[in-house]
Design a protein around this motif. Structure first.
Motif, PDB file in Angstrom:
ATOM      1  N   LEU A 171      35.966  39.753  29.148  1.00 20.25           N
ATOM      2  CA  LEU A 171      37.346  39.916  29.306  1.00 20.25           C
ATOM      3  C   LEU A 171      38.266  39.286  28.446  1.00 20.25           C
ATOM      4  CD1 LEU A 171      39.455  39.453  31.925  1.00 20.25           C
ATOM      5  CD2 LEU A 171      38.815  37.076  31.989  1.00 20.25           C
ATOM      6  N   CYS A 176      44.911  40.824  30.800  1.00 14.37           N
ATOM      7  CA  CYS A 176      44.766  41.164  32.361  1.00 14.37           C
ATOM      8  C   CYS A 176      46.182  41.016  32.925  1.00 14.37           C
ATOM      9  CB  CYS A 176      43.885  40.047  32.950  1.00 14.37           C
ATOM     10  SG  CYS A 176      43.910  39.824  34.683  1.00 14.37           S
ATOM     11  N   ILE A 177      46.409  42.024  33.954  1.00 11.32           N
ATOM     12  CA  ILE A 177      47.354  42.168  34.555  1.00 11.32           C
ATOM     13  C   ILE A 177      47.523  41.460  35.770  1.00 11.32           C
ATOM     14  CG2 ILE A 177      48.525  43.826  33.077  1.00 11.32           C
ATOM     15  CD1 ILE A 177      48.030  45.991  35.523  1.00 11.32           C
ATOM     16  N   GLN A 178      46.448  40.869  36.215  1.00 10.59           N
ATOM     17  CA  GLN A 178      46.107  40.077  37.513  1.00 10.59           C
ATOM     18  C   GLN A 178      46.379  41.078  38.766  1.00 10.59           C
ATOM     19  OE1 GLN A 178      48.242  38.975  35.184  1.00 10.59           O
ATOM     20  NE2 GLN A 178      47.110  37.235  34.563  1.00 10.59           N
ATOM     21  N   ALA A 180      43.657  42.046  40.260  1.00  9.01           N
ATOM     22  CA  ALA A 180      42.696  41.952  41.266  1.00  9.01           C
ATOM     23  C   ALA A 180      41.576  42.928  41.448  1.00  9.01           C
ATOM     24  CB  ALA A 180      42.872  41.219  42.428  1.00  9.01           C
ATOM     25  N   ARG A 181      41.799  43.855  40.970  1.00  7.64           N
ATOM     26  CA  ARG A 181      40.695  45.260  41.267  1.00  7.64           C
ATOM     27  C   ARG A 181      39.361  44.774  40.932  1.00  7.64           C
ATOM     28  NH1 ARG A 181      42.793  51.061  38.709  1.00  7.64           N
ATOM     29  NH2 ARG A 181      44.396  51.530  40.244  1.00  7.64           N
ATOM     30  N   CYS A 182      39.070  44.222  39.947  1.00  7.46           N
ATOM     31  CA  CYS A 182      37.689  43.706  39.634  1.00  7.46           C
ATOM     32  C   CYS A 182      37.336  42.781  40.739  1.00  7.46           C
ATOM     33  CB  CYS A 182      37.502  43.187  38.267  1.00  7.46           C
ATOM     34  SG  CYS A 182      38.980  41.903  37.976  1.00  7.46           S
ATOM     35  N   CYS A 226      39.328  48.672  35.992  1.00  4.59           N
ATOM     36  CA  CYS A 226      40.518  47.652  35.459  1.00  4.59           C
ATOM     37  C   CYS A 226      41.615  48.666  34.757  1.00  4.59           C
ATOM     38  CB  CYS A 226      39.817  46.898  34.311  1.00  4.59           C
ATOM     39  SG  CYS A 226      41.073  45.920  33.500  1.00  4.59           S
ATOM     40  N   PRO A 227      42.792  48.469  35.163  1.00  5.26           N
ATOM     41  CA  PRO A 227      43.769  49.519  34.710  1.00  5.26           C
ATOM     42  C   PRO A 227      44.327  49.240  33.374  1.00  5.26           C
ATOM     43  CG  PRO A 227      44.742  47.894  36.179  1.00  5.26           C
ATOM     44  CD  PRO A 227      43.214  47.684  36.112  1.00  5.26           C
ATOM     45  N   VAL A 228      43.779  48.210  32.803  1.00  6.21           N
ATOM     46  CA  VAL A 228      44.141  47.909  31.283  1.00  6.21           C
ATOM     47  C   VAL A 228      42.917  47.557  30.510  1.00  6.21           C
ATOM     48  CG1 VAL A 228      46.538  47.091  31.713  1.00  6.21           C
ATOM     49  CG2 VAL A 228      44.558  45.579  31.755  1.00  6.21           C
ATOM     50  N   ALA A 230      41.503  44.921  29.966  1.00  8.47           N
ATOM     51  CA  ALA A 230      41.121  43.565  29.864  1.00  8.47           C
ATOM     52  C   ALA A 230      39.421  43.131  30.302  1.00  8.47           C
ATOM     53  CB  ALA A 230      41.897  42.944  31.189  1.00  8.47           C
ATOM     54  N   LEU A 231      39.058  44.242  30.745  1.00  6.89           N
ATOM     55  CA  LEU A 231      37.634  44.195  30.952  1.00  6.89           C
ATOM     56  C   LEU A 231      36.782  45.219  29.917  1.00  6.89           C
ATOM     57  CD1 LEU A 231      37.005  43.586  34.604  1.00  6.89           C
ATOM     58  CD2 LEU A 231      36.966  41.802  33.100  1.00  6.89           C
TER      59      LEU A 231
HETATM   60  S1  SF4 Z   1      40.755  44.712  37.041  1.00  9.25           S
HETATM   61 FE1  SF4 Z   1      41.551  44.184  34.675  1.00  9.25          FE
HETATM   62  S2  SF4 Z   1      43.836  43.567  34.710  1.00  9.25           S
HETATM   63 FE2  SF4 Z   1      42.842  43.691  37.119  1.00  9.25          FE
HETATM   64  S3  SF4 Z   1      42.343  41.626  37.611  1.00  9.25           S
HETATM   65 FE3  SF4 Z   1      40.557  42.535  36.649  1.00  9.25          FE
HETATM   66  S4  SF4 Z   1      40.612  42.117  34.387  1.00  9.25           S
HETATM   67 FE4  SF4 Z   1      42.714  41.866  35.136  1.00  9.25          FE
END
Ligand code: SF4
Ligand SMILES: Cc1cc2nc3c(=O)[nH]c(=O)nc-3n(C[C@H](O)[C@H](O)[C@H](O)COP(=O)(O)O)c2cc1C
Ligand code: FES
Lengths: 830, 166, 449
Positions: A171, A176-178, A180-182, A226-228, A230-231
């Protein structure tokens, strides 16, 4: 299915008919070609309205308070009462008379503003970010975003950039744009809520505290949704830029689900400048795996380019294997075969493609032998699948309220993880999931009812369901749709045959055959276990060969010695063994006279028939390793040497021959198999990536074709006699050994996955606490388990998982083979 | 049975009995864990997770969201000074500042003797009694540094007396 | 003028004790309500014009009438989160007259056919909660409610609703009703998407229809049932019936809670009750609804405004929870804006983008201005950021959080100008408070595990 009700909604002044109950974002996209931008919304998960990207104007027609008639203005247009505040489209279900505006300044501003907010603390990593090029934030910023940031500060908020959530997923807290998809994926789709937010406000970030960390068989999917950036996976992190890669459609080579995947290829220095797999992505197939794959598929591909691969034909001379030319190797094999006078056997593993199976069979049949053995010898009953397998049009993703899935003798999460995922979803939608096994399995957590029976007695239990489990019998009888899914855990081959027959009978008796979402499924091993049956291979033939070994045995893609300790003894009696193999194994090391190097699924094309009888194509992605060839081609060349006709030029040509000769494959050709159609939710391609943001690859290689069952074709299917086998009984001082399956194991191919290898469990066996007490064993002690002429040393796990008097012994965790089927053996403390 | 279940069986039972769902007890249990371990330690998280039948990740998540759970060890006396607007209008910021200086700690820090942790907090819903602080969740109101010194001495003495006794 | 409907401790000492409360007509209203039909009770509350005292002023009887009576399990949740800056009335009610609130909640529970009542107290009310638990236990033991409840309702069914307290743990957002429900359920205290609303199936506590009412709101109910809606309406003005507790704090001589009929003016409140400016200065500004409502510049017109839900609208402000924070002319309004913004930044739950990022951004720019580094464009910038937040956030918190910026700039533009044109400079040393949990890399403390 009932006729879908339609409602009328008006988007930007234009009326559309859309299915009632659909999410507004989906409806706008599917029916009005209006792509409302989203970050947190994902059509596979419940909406949460967090990111605020999808704000739209919403209204309803004004009605006269007295007449309840819709009010019109002077121009005759409906007067709309617009809500004062913007609404999130993702949290709306379409309803009749809904009015939406998506192109007004207010909406444009909101989109621009939300993006600006998101970018306030997003790092400017794009040039080095793995998601660059397929990032929702990047794409949407281009489309709707602010030209430049007004958040100019010397220090942005800095958070940790490398936080390993587990062994596989990393991560970057700053990115992360928060959304919460993950978190929601783990909670809703997997049912294992090991991810969560920590703290709040701007310091909100993803954590995991489970032990071990982010540890599920599906973790890689979070990096897709994850749309960005971050993961990321440890496998792909900084591996390549999305636009440098070519996607090649392929099929999960590991199990009966036949998940559609894409091999993302790039020319790579590490691989001599040749194309190699940089990552494995799910390829959308709503019938099969939707947009998910297990981590085994995603991270298990390393064997395809492993140094260990056999790269040239090998011939044994004075006990040593030496490299030889294909000509010499094939001439030798042809000579051996001719000299055998038809006393030839063929055993093929469940990872060989339909083309391979067919081509090899031609060689053997051409020499007058019909001995076609399927390997491993665990599952059988292919003929019942052909009769009453799940009906054409079956989609596990459509099961719900009123439907029943009955799982018997399978540890489904370990055997076919994607089925476990999809059945869990069915359970959430209201389907009754009934799980019966001799021991507790993970699926119990998602079951409506669980039942236990004595090890080995699955068929006994099912054949007499009314007595053994009246509630289950009742549920099955009244099920709107019924799928019975069998495994072979704790069963002998006869035991599985009986279980299959009992299941078929139950389906037939309750009328659950020949219809979509009804019928029989089994966790056949490998990617093509069902294909073996259709092409004439049976495990019973393998058993027959063990009893009466042929003079010459061809072993293709089957690591037989790793599968059961009793195999070595009968292989010893075979005069000549020819091995078709990708990696060195016990047979190549000790037995084979000739070793012929075969290609992996990534280097060639072909088809697999999955557990649902869907024949699916996989395509050539990577150049060959050394002089290896596709298995079918080796067979064809051998045939040529034996005077059986000219070798085919392509796998497609082999498939043509299959289609012409095997009724089940009638009408199938590579073109039909590569057909695609629009799917919902519509993941789209790269250009649309912002919608679901790189969730999965578009399906370009084909959705496959399902072989119809006899019941599908309207033929009468009859219940048959269930031959209840004797159940292994432990004598004094003995134990019943129940082999089980682990998804992560030390099988030759999977062992080469550098990223997953450390996560394979140390060899263990589960022992009942009462038995452990008697033997003075506690968890962690090393025990020796002996059965079928072999013995292994493993750690004891005293956890109540095993029924009393038995040990559950996972297969393929040790270097020594453990029994393939339930048997009796000794256990002692070391 | 984990430590919490053994030591606080009654309280846990009463708490669980309040709700139709075990998960609802997580907040009350985190307080108990904090009481037992002095802070919400990993052991505490694990214990609570077991009682509430939750993944420890979710428990940790809850502990991190709310400010009254301390996720790191702190002094015996957790002094939370309200410096929100109404209190600030009454000189609470200065009071907070002076208190830190007197104890020689930074914001959120603990005095060298491990006795006092000082932290400022948002409105405590007692604005008419400013300046005030909460010490281990009890309010002390209408404060100034003189009163404060008396209190600090008193608390210190209490602890010393206890230590001497045992 | 004062009339103690709620602060009855002023007339009857120790009314917080169950015995004293009972001896003085306590729980008679509950008995009376139980003798009526549910509809009668709801209609009475409707007719009284009682409006929610939690801030939004929604008609209480109407709220109760939304609950489907045929649903087998409904809930009442008492909102005792009281976290708005400058609000401290619910504390006093619960400390001094808890049974009246309990009785009100029970009447509501009967009216909406609830299975249980949960009182959600902010965690800092630790002592209050324990005292409350003890009083609840006494009343329960007396057989007024709970498993051994002896009272019978109009249909002859025993009244067995039970009451439980639930302690929060430090999160302003849990005063927002859906975040509060999540918090009771053991989930993160983040607001939920609406619809479904708490009163709907699927939207309330444990997905069941739920009424959420403020402590003060419910404490009014027994009086209404005892004396009737007509009597109640005689108190207050217009659609603002009854008394309101005003939490007076800041630069006044006598800060405190004042229970007064709606319609009292700021002048009366600040001078007659508050005793005038604390240090003899001039009143400069009022925040009538804690941190979340728009600020007022003190003028004669403002001072003479009757305090009702409607009258404050003409100054673009709100009565909200009536937490009146008064500031004299020594106060720097930009500092106030920053102070309140810090509160919201600290309390933002982080669920939605505009609030999470916006509060952080506003705070940064305000800090820059107060550090003497502000530019004229910064004022436009924060105005625009705040305005971009308001229409886009998930819950009302985002609107609240933007108000301090927008309204201090609107009402006191000259104060911002002074900071950005350099005429005002930061003092040499200033104890600027930093939120305890801010996790900026520079100050990152080692995590505990
Ligand atoms: S899916 Fe990616 S952007 Fe969305 S909360 Fe999880 S780590 Fe953050
Ligand atoms: C951010 C936010 C904080 C709130 N805090 C409180 C609070 O502390 N106490 C309260 O009673 N209501 C609070 N409310 C209002 C509640 O959401 C809800 O409207 C109220 O409890 C309803 O009760 P009432 O109708 O009796 O006023 C808050 C609302 C928001 C948006
Ligand atoms: S709020 Fe609708 S997509 Fe995120």
């Amino acid at each position: 299915m009932a006729e879908q009700k339609l409602v009328t909604i008006t988007i930007d002044g234009k009326a559309y008919q859309v299915p009632a109950g659909e999410n507004l974002v989906d409806a706008a996209r599917n029916h009005a070609d209006n792509q409302i931008p989203v970050f947190c919304y994902h059509p596979k998960m419940a909406p949460v309205g967090m990111c605020r990207m999808c704000l739209v104007e919403m209204g309803t027609p004004e009605r006269d308070p007295n007449t309840r008639e819709i009010v019109h203005d002077e121009d005759g247009n409906v007067k709309v009462r617009w809500m004062p505040k913007l609404q999130t489209a993702c949290t709306q279900t379409v309803s009749d008379g809904m009015y939406i505006r998506t192109t007004t300044d207010q909406v444009a501003d909101a989109r621009n503003n939300v993006l600006e907010f998101l970018l306030t603390s997003h790092p400017l990593d794009c040039p080095v970010c793995d998601k660059g090029g397929e990032c929702a934030l990047q794409d949407l910023t281009m489309a709707h975003g602010p030209g430049k940031t007004r958040m100019v500060f010397s220090e942005k908020m800095h958070l940790d950039k490398i936080v390993p959530l587990g062994d596989l997923i990393v991560l970057d807290e700053e990115r992360c744009i928060q959304c919460a998809r993950c978190i929601r994926f783990q909670d809703e789709i997997v049912g294992d809520d090991v991810l969560a937010f920590h703290e709040r406000g701007r310091t909100l970030r993803i954590i995991t505290k489970s032990d071990p960390g982010f540890d599920t068989y599906f973790s890689g999917n979070t990096t897709d949704i994850c749309p960005v950036g971050a993961l990321t996976t440890v496998d792909f992190r900084f591996g390549a830029r999305p636009w440098e890669m070519t996607s090649v459609p392929s099929i999960d080579p590991w199990d009966a689900a036949g998940s559609n995947i894409s091999l993302d290829m790039r020319l790579d220095r590490d691989f001599g400048g040749r194309a190699m797999i940089k990552r494995v992505m799910p390829r959308q197939n709503e019938w099969v795996n939707e947009i998910w794959i297990s981590d085994k598929v995603r991270f298990g591909h390393h064997f395809t380019r492993a140094e260990e691969r056999i790269c040239a034909p090998l011939l044994r001379n004075n006990g040593n294997l030496n490299e030889v030319s294909w000509t010499e190797a094939l001439d030798t094999v042809a000579g051996v075969l001719k000299a055998a006078n038809g006393d030839i056997g063929l055993i093929v593993g469940s990872g060989a493609s339909n083309e391979d199976l067919w081509a090899l069979r031609q060689v053997v049949n051409g020499l007058g032998s019909e001995r076609l053995g399927a390997w491993p010898v665990t599952h059988t009953g292919g003929e019942l699948i052909a009769q009453v397998g799940v009906g054409k049009g079956t989609n596990l993703g459509k099961l719900g309220k009123g439907d029943v899935v009955l799982i018997v003798a399978s540890d489904i999460e370990e055997e076919v993880p994607i089925w476990r995922l999809r059945i869990k979803q069915a359970h959430d939608r209201g389907a009754a999931v009934i799980v019966a096994n001799a021991r507790k399995t993970r699926m119990d957590d998602f079951a409506s009812h669980t039942f236990r029976y004595e090890a080995g007695k699955a068929a006994h239990w099912l054949a007499d369901l009314k007595k053994s489990a009246p509630e289950a019998a009742e549920a099955v009888k009244s099920a709107a749709n019924l799928i019975i899914l069998t495994g072979a855990e704790g069963l002998t081959l006869e035991g599985h045959a009986a279980l299959m027959q009992a299941a078929a009978n139950l389906l037939i008796e309750t009328g659950h055959v020949g219809k979509p979402n009804n019928g029989l499924l089994s966790t056949f091993p490998g990617a093509n276990g069902v294909g073996q049956y259709y092409l004439g291979y049976t495990p019973e033939q393998s058993v027959a060969m063990a009893a009466k070994p042929p003079k010459v045995l061809l072993v293709a893609q089957a690591d037989m010695l790793a599968d059961d300790p009793s195999v070595a003894a009968w292989l010893d009696k075979v005069e000549t063994i020819i091995s078709f193999s990708m990696l060195p194994d016990g047979i190549t090391a000790k037995f084979a006279k000739v070793v012929l190097p075969i290609q992996s699924f990534a280097e060639r094309d072909g088809t697999f028939t999955n557990g649902e009888r869907r024949v699916q194509r996989f395509y050539t992605a990577q150049g060959p390793m050394g002089w290896s060839l596709p298995l079918w081609q080796i067979a064809n060349r051998l045939g040529e040497k034996l005077g059986q006709g000219k070798a085919k030029l392509s796998a497609a040509a082999v498939m043509k021959e299959i289609a012409a000769s095997v009724p089940a494959f009638e009408g199938m050709d590579y073109r039909a198999l590569s057909k695609v159609e629009k799917q919902y939710p519509d993941v789209g391609g790269a250009s649309d990536s912002y919608y679901y943001s790189g969730t999965a690859c578009k399906n370009t290689g084909g959705l496959g074709v399902v072989i119809p069952t006899a019941a599908d074709k309207g033929e009468t299917v009859k219940a048959g006699e269930v031959k209840l086998p004797a159940v292994p009984k432990a004598g004094k001082g003995e134990f019943v050994i129940i082999p089980s399956t682990r998804l992560y194991n030390r099988e030759a191919q999977f062992k080469l996955s550098t990223v997953v290898h450390p996560r394979v469990m140390v060899p263990f066996a589960e022992i009942n606490s009462a038995d452990a007490a008697k033997l003075g064993i506690t968890s962690g002690d090393v025990v020796q388990i002996s059965a079928n002429g072999g013995s292994v040393r493993v750690r004891a796990n005293v956890n109540g998982g095993a029924p009393e008097g038995s040990v559950v012994l996972p297969r393929h965790l040790t270097d020594e083979p453990v029994p393939m089927a339930i048997t009796v053996g000794q256990v002692s403390k070391v | 049975m984990n430590t919490l279940q053994e030591k606080y069986a009654d309280r846990i039972e009463t708490t669980l009995a309040k709700y139709p769902d075990k998960r609802s007890a997580v907040m009350a249990l985190l307080y108990i864990a904090q009481e037992e371990y002095g802070w919400v330690s990993p052991e505490g998280i694990q214990d609570v997770a077991e009682v509430c039948d939750m993944d420890p990740t979710q428990v940790k998540s809850i502990a991190g969201f709310y400010t009254m759970y301390s996720e790191r060890p702190k002094g015996r006396f957790w002094l939370q000074v309200c410096t929100d607007l109404p209190c600030a209008l009454k000189g609470a910021e200065k009071f907070h500042h002076d208190l830190k200086e007197y104890l020689g700690v930074d914001e959120g820090g603990t005095s060298e003797d491990g006795m006092f942790t000082v932290e400022h907090v948002m409105c405590l819903a007692a604005c008419d009694k400013a300046p005030l602080l909460q010490c281990n969740f009890h309010n002390y109101e209408h404060l100034d540094m003189e009163k404060m010194k008396v209190l600090l001495d008193q608390w210190r003495a209490e602890v010393n007396a206890q230590v001497n006794k045992s | 003028m004062s009339l103690n409907i709620i602060f009855r401790e002023k007339d009857i000492p120790n009314i917080r004790e169950f015995d004293v409360y009972s001896k003085n007509g306590g729980y008679e209203a509950l008995k009376k309500a139980l003798s009526q039909t549910r509809k009668q009770v709801i209609d009475e509350v409707k007719a009284s014009n009682l409006r929610g005292r939690g801030g939004a002023g929604f008609p209480t009887g109407v709220k109760w009438s939304f609950i489907p009576q045929d649903n087998p399990i409904n809930y009442v949740v008492v909102n005792a989160d009281e976290s708005e800056t400058g609000t401290f009335k619910d504390r006093q009610i619960m400390e001094n007259n808890p049974h009246q609130m309990i009785e009100g909640a029970l009447i509501c529970a009967y009216a909406i056919k609830a299975a249980a009542v949960y009182i959600y107290l902010r965690g800092e009310f630790w002592d209050v909660a324990h005292a409350l638990d003890a009083e609840i236990a006494r009343a329960r033991k007396a057989g007024l409610f709970g498993p051994n409840g002896k009272l019978k309702d109009a249909d002859g069914n025993p009244f067995k609703v039970d009451i439980f307290t639930h302690l929060g743990a430090g999160a302003y957002i849990c005063g927002e009703e859906t975040a509060l429900l999540n918090s009771i359920e053991g989930k993160l205290g983040q607001p939920r998407v609406r619809p479904p609303f708490p009163a709907n199936k699927g939207g309330g506590l444990y997905n069941e229809p739920t009424v959420v009412n403020n402590v003060e709101t419910l404490a009014n109910v027994p009086w209404i049932i005892n004396n009737g809606a007509e009597e109640y309406k005689k108190i207050g003005v217009g659609s603002s019936s009854g008394t309101k507790i005003f939490c007076l704090s800041g630069h006044v001589k006598n800060p405190g809670n004042y229970e007064l009929p709606f319609g009292v003016t700021f002048r009366q409140l600040l001078y007659d009750y508050g005793g005038g400016p604390l240090n003899g200065g001039e009143f400069k500004a009022i925040l009538p609804s804690g941190g979340s409502g728009p600020i007022l510049r003190v003028t004669d017109e403002v001072l003479d405004t009757p305090l009702t839900y409607d009258d404050l609208r003409k100054f673009n402000s709100i009565l909200g929870s009536a937490s009146v924070i008064v500031m004299d002319d020594t106060v720097d309004i930009v500092w106030v804006a920053s102070k309140v913004t810090k509160f919201f930044k600290h309390e933002s739950c982080g669920k939605c983008t505009p609030c999470r990022e916006g509060t952080y951004w506003l705070d940064k720019v305000l800090d820059r201005i107060l550090a003497g580094g502000g530019k004229e464009s910064d004022v436009d910038l924060i105005m625009s950021v705040a305005k971009n937040m308001q229409p886009t956030t998930l819950c009302a918190f985002g609107e609240f959080a933007a108000n301090p910026t927008i309204w201090t700039i609107n009402v006191f533009p000259e104060e911002f100008k002074a900071w950005v044109d350099g005429s005002k400079k930061p003092a040499e040393e200033k104890a600027v408070a930093r939120p305890a949990r801010e996790r900026v890399a520079a100050a990152a403390a080692p995590a505990g595990d």
